[in-house]
Structure formats: structure tokens, C-alpha cells
Design a protein around this motif. Structure first.
Motif, PDB file in Angstrom:
ATOM      1  N   ALA A   1       0.817  -1.210   0.000  1.00  0.00           N
ATOM      2  CA  ALA A   1       0.000   0.000   0.000  1.00  0.00           C
ATOM      3  C   ALA A   1       0.855   1.265   0.000  1.00  0.00           C
ATOM      4  CB  ALA A   1      -0.939   0.008   1.202  1.00  0.00           C
ATOM      5  N   ASP A   2       2.018   1.207   0.631  1.00  0.00           N
ATOM      6  CA  ASP A   2       2.863   2.394   0.723  1.00  0.00           C
ATOM      7  C   ASP A   2       3.925   2.453  -0.366  1.00  0.00           C
ATOM      8  OD1 ASP A   2       1.449   3.209   2.930  1.00  0.00           O
ATOM      9  OD2 ASP A   2       2.811   2.266   4.345  1.00  0.00           O
ATOM     10  N   ALA A   3       3.925   1.478  -1.257  1.00  0.00           N
ATOM     11  CA  ALA A   3       4.912   1.454  -2.331  1.00  0.00           C
ATOM     12  C   ALA A   3       4.404   2.251  -3.529  1.00  0.00           C
ATOM     13  CB  ALA A   3       5.193   0.022  -2.739  1.00  0.00           C
ATOM     14  N   PHE A   4       5.317   2.911  -4.217  1.00  0.00           N
ATOM     15  CA  PHE A   4       4.976   3.660  -5.418  1.00  0.00           C
ATOM     16  C   PHE A   4       5.421   2.871  -6.634  1.00  0.00           C
ATOM     17  CE2 PHE A   4       5.534   7.303  -2.396  1.00  0.00           C
ATOM     18  CZ  PHE A   4       4.213   7.703  -2.402  1.00  0.00           C
ATOM     19  N   ASP A   5       4.793   3.136  -7.758  1.00  0.00           N
ATOM     20  CA  ASP A   5       5.238   2.493  -8.987  1.00  0.00           C
ATOM     21  C   ASP A   5       6.542   3.137  -9.460  1.00  0.00           C
ATOM     22  OD1 ASP A   5       4.378   4.902  -9.957  1.00  0.00           O
ATOM     23  OD2 ASP A   5       2.959   4.086 -11.384  1.00  0.00           O
ATOM     24  N   SER A   6       7.165   2.531 -10.472  1.00  0.00           N
ATOM     25  CA  SER A   6       8.489   2.989 -10.908  1.00  0.00           C
ATOM     26  C   SER A   6       8.467   4.405 -11.481  1.00  0.00           C
ATOM     27  CB  SER A   6       9.073   2.019 -11.929  1.00  0.00           C
ATOM     28  OG  SER A   6       8.234   1.931 -13.058  1.00  0.00           O
ATOM     29  N   SER A   7       7.378   4.790 -12.150  1.00  0.00           N
ATOM     30  CA  SER A   7       7.325   6.146 -12.705  1.00  0.00           C
ATOM     31  C   SER A   7       7.222   7.200 -11.609  1.00  0.00           C
ATOM     32  CB  SER A   7       6.170   6.286 -13.698  1.00  0.00           C
ATOM     33  OG  SER A   7       4.945   6.067 -13.059  1.00  0.00           O
ATOM     34  N   THR A   8       6.505   6.894 -10.551  1.00  0.00           N
ATOM     35  CA  THR A   8       6.414   7.831  -9.422  1.00  0.00           C
ATOM     36  C   THR A   8       7.761   7.933  -8.717  1.00  0.00           C
ATOM     37  OG1 THR A   8       4.086   7.260  -9.131  1.00  0.00           O
ATOM     38  CG2 THR A   8       5.168   8.405  -7.313  1.00  0.00           C
ATOM     39  N   GLU A   9       8.420   6.800  -8.519  1.00  0.00           N
ATOM     40  CA  GLU A   9       9.749   6.813  -7.904  1.00  0.00           C
ATOM     41  C   GLU A   9      10.719   7.642  -8.744  1.00  0.00           C
ATOM     42  OE1 GLU A   9      10.836   5.752  -5.036  1.00  0.00           O
ATOM     43  OE2 GLU A   9       9.099   4.599  -4.376  1.00  0.00           O
ATOM     44  N   ALA A  10      10.621   7.529 -10.083  1.00  0.00           N
ATOM     45  CA  ALA A  10      11.497   8.299 -10.974  1.00  0.00           C
ATOM     46  C   ALA A  10      11.217   9.797 -10.845  1.00  0.00           C
ATOM     47  CB  ALA A  10      11.307   7.844 -12.414  1.00  0.00           C
ATOM     48  N   MET A  11       9.931  10.173 -10.737  1.00  0.00           N
ATOM     49  CA  MET A  11       9.584  11.595 -10.559  1.00  0.00           C
ATOM     50  C   MET A  11      10.143  12.123  -9.245  1.00  0.00           C
ATOM     51  SD  MET A  11       5.716  12.090 -12.145  1.00  0.00           S
ATOM     52  CE  MET A  11       5.042  12.232 -10.557  1.00  0.00           C
ATOM     53  N   LEU A  12      10.039  11.332  -8.175  1.00  0.00           N
ATOM     54  CA  LEU A  12      10.559  11.755  -6.871  1.00  0.00           C
ATOM     55  C   LEU A  12      12.077  11.933  -6.932  1.00  0.00           C
ATOM     56  CD1 LEU A  12       8.486   9.428  -4.515  1.00  0.00           C
ATOM     57  CD2 LEU A  12       8.112  11.866  -4.930  1.00  0.00           C
ATOM     58  N   LYS A  13      12.767  10.989  -7.570  1.00  0.00           N
ATOM     59  CA  LYS A  13      14.219  11.077  -7.679  1.00  0.00           C
ATOM     60  C   LYS A  13      14.638  12.291  -8.513  1.00  0.00           C
ATOM     61  CE  LYS A  13      18.246   8.363  -8.941  1.00  0.00           C
ATOM     62  NZ  LYS A  13      18.742   7.084  -9.440  1.00  0.00           N
ATOM     63  N   LYS A  14      13.941  12.535  -9.637  1.00  0.00           N
ATOM     64  CA  LYS A  14      14.267  13.686 -10.475  1.00  0.00           C
ATOM     65  C   LYS A  14      14.041  14.990  -9.714  1.00  0.00           C
ATOM     66  CE  LYS A  14      13.077  16.057 -14.736  1.00  0.00           C
ATOM     67  NZ  LYS A  14      12.120  16.165 -15.836  1.00  0.00           N
ATOM     68  N   SER A  15      12.950  15.071  -8.963  1.00  0.00           N
ATOM     69  CA  SER A  15      12.667  16.264  -8.173  1.00  0.00           C
ATOM     70  C   SER A  15      13.766  16.498  -7.140  1.00  0.00           C
ATOM     71  CB  SER A  15      11.311  16.134  -7.484  1.00  0.00           C
ATOM     72  OG  SER A  15      11.088  17.213  -6.619  1.00  0.00           O
ATOM     73  N   GLN A  16      14.250  15.429  -6.537  1.00  0.00           N
ATOM     74  CA  GLN A  16      15.302  15.557  -5.531  1.00  0.00           C
ATOM     75  C   GLN A  16      16.610  16.015  -6.168  1.00  0.00           C
ATOM     76  OE1 GLN A  16      16.013  11.941  -3.360  1.00  0.00           O
ATOM     77  NE2 GLN A  16      17.244  12.966  -1.821  1.00  0.00           N
ATOM     78  N   GLU A  17      16.930  15.475  -7.341  1.00  0.00           N
ATOM     79  CA  GLU A  17      18.201  15.815  -7.992  1.00  0.00           C
ATOM     80  C   GLU A  17      18.202  17.223  -8.583  1.00  0.00           C
ATOM     81  OE1 GLU A  17      18.569  12.672 -10.825  1.00  0.00           O
ATOM     82  OE2 GLU A  17      19.310  11.236  -9.347  1.00  0.00           O
ATOM     83  N   THR A  18      17.076  17.648  -9.171  1.00  0.00           N
ATOM     84  CA  THR A  18      17.030  18.925  -9.888  1.00  0.00           C
ATOM     85  C   THR A  18      16.284  20.024  -9.132  1.00  0.00           C
ATOM     86  OG1 THR A  18      15.005  18.334 -11.064  1.00  0.00           O
ATOM     87  CG2 THR A  18      17.094  17.718 -12.101  1.00  0.00           C
ATOM     88  N   LYS A  19      15.720  19.670  -7.978  1.00  0.00           N
ATOM     89  CA  LYS A  19      14.899  20.599  -7.196  1.00  0.00           C
ATOM     90  C   LYS A  19      13.724  21.141  -8.014  1.00  0.00           C
ATOM     91  CE  LYS A  19      18.368  22.023  -3.855  1.00  0.00           C
ATOM     92  NZ  LYS A  19      18.057  21.041  -2.887  1.00  0.00           N
TER      93      LYS A  19
END
Length: 88
Positions: A22-40
Motif C-alpha cells: 500500500a505504501d509502495a509507489f510504482d516505478s514512474s512515481t519513484e522516478a519523478m521523486l528522484k528527479k525532483s530531488q536531484e534537480t529541485k
């Protein structure tokens, strides 16, 4: 009686498996979170009927720590997130 026990056990195991994902995200959501963290770059988090615009500071097992112009630190429980929107 044994059929009932097997059915109950199967149901309990199924519910336990569903709750662990239930608390896991799909791979596209994880990619969006990682991109947001890297590029602000900003994302929209839809949390219990509210919208929070922010960028990701850190992703932890149960929470996502974000920031925006108004607040330097916002902690969002993953289980409370209804959706995440952003540019891929």
C-alpha cells in the motif's frame, strides 16, 4: 470446517500482502521523486484532499520530506498521498 479455515487463512494472507504494498509507489512515481530531488524541480502532492506544491529533499521508507517557498521542511506520510503530479 477445514474449508472455512483455509478460506480465512487465504483472506488474511491476501490482506497482509496488499497492506505491505500500500505504501509502495510504482516505478514512474519513484522516478519523478528522484528527479525532483536531484534537480529541485517541483511536484504536486495530493494529500487527503489538499494539494502541496513542493520539491523533494529526501525519500524515506514511510515518509517523503519536501520543501517549498513557504516551508523549508514538510514531512508527508507515504500512506496519505493520493497522487503525485509533475513533468517527467
Amino acid at each position: 470446517m477445514k474449508t472455512w479455515n483455509r478460506t480465512a487463512l487465504t483472506l488474511c494472507l491476501s490482506l497482509a500482502a496488499m497492506s505491505s504494498f500500500a505504501d509502495a509507489f510504482d516505478s514512474s512515481t519513484e522516478a519523478m521523486l528522484k528527479k525532483s530531488q536531484e534537480t529541485k524541480s517541483g511536484l504536486q502532492f495530493y494529500v487527503d484532499g489538499q494539494t502541496i506544491g513542493a520539491y523533494v529533499l529526501d525519500v524515506q521508507p514511510d515518509v517523503i520530506i519536501v520543501a517549498n517557498r513557504e516551508f523549508s521542511r514538510i514531512v508527508i506520510k507515504k500512506s496519505s498521498i493520493d497522487a503525485v503530479a509533475g513533468n517527467p
